[in-house]
Scaffold this active site. Structure first.
Site, short mmCIF file in Angstrom:
data_model
loop_
_atom_site.label_atom_id
_atom_site.label_comp_id
_atom_site.label_asym_id
_atom_site.label_seq_id
_atom_site.Cartn_x
_atom_site.Cartn_y
_atom_site.Cartn_z
N GLU A 134 39.75 -80.42 15.83
CA GLU A 134 39.98 -79.07 15.30
C GLU A 134 40.47 -78.11 16.39
OE1 GLU A 134 37.11 -76.10 15.08
OE2 GLU A 134 35.41 -77.45 15.28
N LYS A 160 41.69 -67.61 11.92
CA LYS A 160 40.70 -68.69 11.84
C LYS A 160 40.75 -69.22 10.40
CE LYS A 160 35.67 -69.20 11.64
NZ LYS A 160 34.39 -68.47 11.65
N VAL A 211 36.47 -76.66 10.71
CA VAL A 211 36.12 -77.99 10.22
C VAL A 211 36.71 -78.20 8.82
CG1 VAL A 211 34.19 -79.44 9.44
CG2 VAL A 211 34.07 -78.25 11.66
N ASP A 213 25.93 -65.99 3.27
CA ASP A 213 26.86 -66.56 4.25
C ASP A 213 26.60 -68.06 4.43
OD1 ASP A 213 28.56 -67.22 6.28
OD2 ASP A 213 28.00 -65.57 7.61
N SER A 222 28.86 -71.56 5.18
CA SER A 222 30.19 -71.99 5.61
C SER A 222 30.87 -72.85 4.56
CB SER A 222 30.07 -72.80 6.91
OG SER A 222 31.35 -73.27 7.29
N ALA A 223 32.19 -72.63 4.44
CA ALA A 223 33.01 -73.47 3.56
C ALA A 223 33.06 -74.91 4.06
CB ALA A 223 34.42 -72.90 3.44
N ASP A 224 32.62 -75.15 5.30
CA ASP A 224 32.58 -76.54 5.81
C ASP A 224 31.73 -77.43 4.91
OD1 ASP A 224 34.00 -75.56 7.98
OD2 ASP A 224 32.36 -75.79 9.43
N LYS A 277 25.29 -76.00 14.13
CA LYS A 277 24.89 -75.15 15.26
C LYS A 277 23.49 -74.56 15.04
CE LYS A 277 28.90 -73.10 14.91
NZ LYS A 277 29.89 -74.06 14.41
N1 PSU Z 1 31.53 -75.69 16.60
C1 PSU Z 1 31.73 -75.27 17.86
N2 PSU Z 1 32.56 -74.20 18.04
C2 PSU Z 1 33.24 -73.63 16.99
C3 PSU Z 1 33.03 -74.12 15.66
C4 PSU Z 1 32.16 -75.15 15.52
O1 PSU Z 1 31.18 -75.80 18.81
O2 PSU Z 1 34.01 -72.71 17.20
C5 PSU Z 1 33.81 -73.57 14.51
C6 PSU Z 1 34.25 -74.72 13.60
O3 PSU Z 1 35.64 -74.63 13.45
C7 PSU Z 1 33.54 -74.47 12.30
C8 PSU Z 1 33.47 -72.97 12.30
O4 PSU Z 1 34.24 -74.99 11.20
O5 PSU Z 1 33.09 -72.69 13.66
C9 PSU Z 1 32.47 -72.46 11.29
O6 PSU Z 1 32.76 -71.13 11.01
P1 PSU Z 1 32.07 -70.40 9.78
O7 PSU Z 1 30.60 -70.40 10.11
O8 PSU Z 1 32.67 -69.01 9.75
O9 PSU Z 1 32.39 -71.20 8.55
MN MN Z 2 30.54 -67.63 7.10
#
Ligand code: PSU
Ligand code: MN
Length: 306
Positions: A26, A87, A107, A139, A141-143, A160
């Protein structure tokens, strides 16, 4: 218009045509996850490591509206230094292409692009998940949705630790996403090897992961799977150590009203600052470890395809 909606690098195109192992990588981690110059150093080192393991790396991003599968050294450097990079997730990947923008893929968006190109394995750091306080912020994530719908194996160090890990596991279970501890009974917690949560499934080899995903496909069960690969012990930060920094950065995010896509980049940046750079060292070590395991899985899948 090109016949394909994406542009593979020559090396990735050749590897895919010959059925050789390819690992997707990614780019949000480059633009929004790590500071310059460690972002470029890490991206370059991870690509080299995948090659050394006998697979072809395919870092994915949208550059001036082209969905690129595999970047060269100059592309990587430009992306690592670029400002105003979107992003991208499922909602806006096509927007960036249609409007000739630069965007890094999360992701979710990397899974979409990898699957489009015929790449079955993807290495990242940690996936997005259910944020703490999601019961009021919503909140999530769409992941997580992407893991449920797109058949790509995602190798991570778990979600995380700034997230709500029990809720993240519950949502993955609801959506039918297998969560596999790789050589461990416990779900890893990104910077730490242990989370206190049992991994729903466990596998110990790349071949077993490949066989599991092939069996899912044979049964007509779509979607991806999440591999939780713990950070190497020598690079880990204990849960007690990170928990104080996490509490502090979450309180700051709340006080400053950080919301939406900005939340994860804000928290990672503040973790870096509060830890005096230690969170980044661990992040780099776990990404490398995930790339190595992903290359092994890609090789096992390619061998089974012969
Ligand atoms: N893991 C990391 N660093 C990052 C991310 C994940 O160590 O920057 C990123 C990934 O691209 C993941 C995104 O898909 O953070 C998730 O963002 P959000 O919580 O806004 O969906
Ligand atoms: Mn989010």
């Amino acid at each position: 218009m090109s016949p394909q909606p994406f542009v593979p690098s020559p090396a990735v195109a050749e590897a895919l045509a010959q059925g050789k192992p390819v690992v997707a990588l990614e780019s949000t981690i480059i633009t929004h996850g790590m500071p310059w110059p460690q972002n470029l150093e890490t991206a370059t080192a991870v690509e080299a490591l995948v090659r050394a393991e006998g697979a072809e790396p395919a870092t994915i991003a949208v550059l001036e509206g082209q969905l690129r599968i595999g970047l060269d050294a100059a592309d990587l450097e430009r992306l690592a230094q670029a400002k105003d990079v979107m992003k991208l997730s499922r909602a806006d990947l096509a927007y960036a292409v249609a409007n000739r923008r630069n965007g890094s893929t999360t992701v979710a968006a990397t899974m979409i692009a990898a699957h489009l190109a015929g790449i079955a394995v993807f290495a990242t750091g940690g996936i997005g998940g259910v944020h703490r306080g999601a019961e009021t912020s919503f909140d999530i994530s769409a992941d997580l949705d992407e893991l449920a719908r797109t058949p790509v194996i995602v190798v991570s160090a778990g979600a995380k630790a700034i997230l709500d890990l029990p809720k993240t596991l519950e949502v993955l279970e609801t959506k039918g996403v297998p969560v596999v501890g790789f050589g461990t009974d416990e779900l890893p917690a990104f910077w730490s090897r242990l989370s206190g949560l049992k991994a729903p499934l466990r596998l110990d080899t790349a071949e077993a992961v490949a066989a599991f995903q092939r069996q899912r496909a044979a049964l007509g069960i779509g979607g991806g799977m999440l591999i939780g690969n713990p950070v190497p012990a020598e690079a880990e930060l204990s849960r007690e150590t990170v928990s104080v920094w996490i509490e502090n950065c979450l309180a700051e995010a709340a006080a400053q009203g950080i919301a939406g896509k900005a939340v994860t980049p804000f928290l990672l940046q503040r973790m870096f600052e509060l830890s005096g750079g230690r969170s980044l060292e661990t992040n780099i070590a776990l990404v490398r470890n995930n790339a190595r395991v992903a290359a092994g899985i890609a090789k096992a899948l390619a061998a089974a395809d012969l």
